[in-house]
Design a protein around this motif. Sequence first.
Motif, short mmCIF file in Angstrom:
data_model
loop_
_atom_site.label_atom_id
_atom_site.label_comp_id
_atom_site.label_asym_id
_atom_site.label_seq_id
_atom_site.Cartn_x
_atom_site.Cartn_y
_atom_site.Cartn_z
N SER A 1 0.82 -1.21 0.00
CA SER A 1 0.00 0.00 0.00
C SER A 1 0.86 1.26 0.00
O SER A 1 0.64 2.17 -0.79
CB SER A 1 -0.92 0.02 1.21
OG SER A 1 -1.74 -1.11 1.22
N PHE B 1 2.63 1.86 -3.27
CA PHE B 1 1.80 2.44 -4.33
C PHE B 1 1.67 3.96 -4.19
O PHE B 1 1.51 4.65 -5.19
CB PHE B 1 0.43 1.77 -4.41
CG PHE B 1 0.44 0.58 -5.30
CD1 PHE B 1 0.68 0.71 -6.66
CD2 PHE B 1 0.24 -0.69 -4.80
CE1 PHE B 1 0.71 -0.39 -7.50
CE2 PHE B 1 0.27 -1.80 -5.62
CZ PHE B 1 0.50 -1.65 -6.98
N GLY C 1 3.00 5.97 -7.23
CA GLY C 1 2.00 6.88 -7.80
C GLY C 1 2.52 8.29 -7.94
O GLY C 1 2.26 8.96 -8.94
N PRO D 1 -2.17 4.33 -14.37
CA PRO D 1 -1.43 4.16 -13.12
C PRO D 1 -1.56 5.36 -12.18
O PRO D 1 -1.47 5.21 -10.96
CB PRO D 1 0.01 3.95 -13.57
CG PRO D 1 0.09 4.58 -14.91
CD PRO D 1 -1.27 4.41 -15.53
N SER E 1 -5.03 4.69 -10.62
CA SER E 1 -5.13 3.43 -9.88
C SER E 1 -4.23 3.38 -8.63
O SER E 1 -4.61 2.72 -7.65
CB SER E 1 -4.81 2.24 -10.79
OG SER E 1 -3.48 2.28 -11.25
N SER E 2 -3.10 4.04 -8.64
CA SER E 2 -2.20 3.98 -7.48
C SER E 2 -2.86 4.41 -6.17
O SER E 2 -2.75 3.69 -5.17
CB SER E 2 -0.94 4.81 -7.74
OG SER E 2 -0.18 4.23 -8.75
N PHE F 1 -5.34 1.70 -5.17
CA PHE F 1 -4.64 0.52 -4.63
C PHE F 1 -4.16 0.79 -3.21
O PHE F 1 -4.25 -0.07 -2.34
CB PHE F 1 -3.45 0.14 -5.52
CG PHE F 1 -3.81 -0.33 -6.90
CD1 PHE F 1 -5.13 -0.53 -7.29
CD2 PHE F 1 -2.82 -0.58 -7.82
CE1 PHE F 1 -5.45 -0.96 -8.57
CE2 PHE F 1 -3.12 -1.02 -9.09
CZ PHE F 1 -4.44 -1.21 -9.48
N PHE F 2 -3.65 1.99 -2.99
CA PHE F 2 -3.19 2.37 -1.64
C PHE F 2 -4.34 2.31 -0.64
O PHE F 2 -4.21 1.71 0.43
CB PHE F 2 -2.58 3.77 -1.66
CG PHE F 2 -2.49 4.41 -0.31
CD1 PHE F 2 -1.59 3.95 0.62
CD2 PHE F 2 -3.34 5.44 0.03
CE1 PHE F 2 -1.51 4.52 1.89
CE2 PHE F 2 -3.28 6.03 1.29
CZ PHE F 2 -2.36 5.56 2.21
N GLY G 1 -3.21 -4.42 -11.49
CA GLY G 1 -1.91 -3.75 -11.41
C GLY G 1 -0.84 -4.51 -12.18
O GLY G 1 0.00 -3.89 -12.84
N PHE H 1 5.86 -1.48 -11.08
CA PHE H 1 4.42 -1.49 -10.83
C PHE H 1 3.90 -2.93 -10.83
O PHE H 1 3.12 -3.33 -9.97
CB PHE H 1 3.72 -0.66 -11.92
CG PHE H 1 2.38 -0.11 -11.53
CD1 PHE H 1 2.27 1.11 -10.91
CD2 PHE H 1 1.22 -0.82 -11.80
CE1 PHE H 1 1.03 1.63 -10.55
CE2 PHE H 1 -0.01 -0.32 -11.45
CZ PHE H 1 -0.11 0.91 -10.82
N ILE I 1 5.33 -4.86 -7.62
CA ILE I 1 4.65 -4.52 -6.37
C ILE I 1 3.24 -5.12 -6.35
O ILE I 1 2.78 -5.63 -5.32
CB ILE I 1 4.61 -2.99 -6.16
CG1 ILE I 1 6.02 -2.46 -5.96
CG2 ILE I 1 3.72 -2.60 -5.00
CD1 ILE I 1 6.72 -2.97 -4.72
N SER I 2 2.57 -5.11 -7.50
CA SER I 2 1.25 -5.75 -7.58
C SER I 2 1.36 -7.25 -7.34
O SER I 2 0.55 -7.84 -6.63
CB SER I 2 0.62 -5.50 -8.96
OG SER I 2 0.42 -4.13 -9.17
#
Length: 135
Positions: free
Chosen positions: A22, A25, A29, A49, A52-53, A56-57, A82, A121, A124-125
Amino acid sequence: MEGCPVYWDHWSLDRFLIFFVSVAFVLIGIQVTMFHYRQNFHHKSMWVPVVSSPIFFATGLALTFYNAGWLRMLFVLFMALGVLDGLVGVYFHAKGVRVRVGGWQMRNFLIGPPVVLPFLFTAISALGLIAIYWR
């Protein structure tokens, strides 16, 4: 109680990794936003991205403190997206290097779009997915 969400009772490795993903991201981001802003978002896919970042966070942070089944599934969905987003980004960044004068020369990798950042990216996903499914 049945039907109530399960709260975390300690900081297990999966919980720590979800928190780490989290926070990562947020940082990714910020970097992606600066790079794509510098290019004036000339392609609509640059927004993916950037938008979405933070989502996602927020999802990962909520899951860090509230271990609900629906939240876990939402996190899994977002992490899968992601991974896909990162791989599409690798394609666009590699294409961006290729179309520069001189093509695949080292200087184009240095001054062109950063080909490694979409891999980050994706990684990390994928780490988020590992945190959920590793047993």
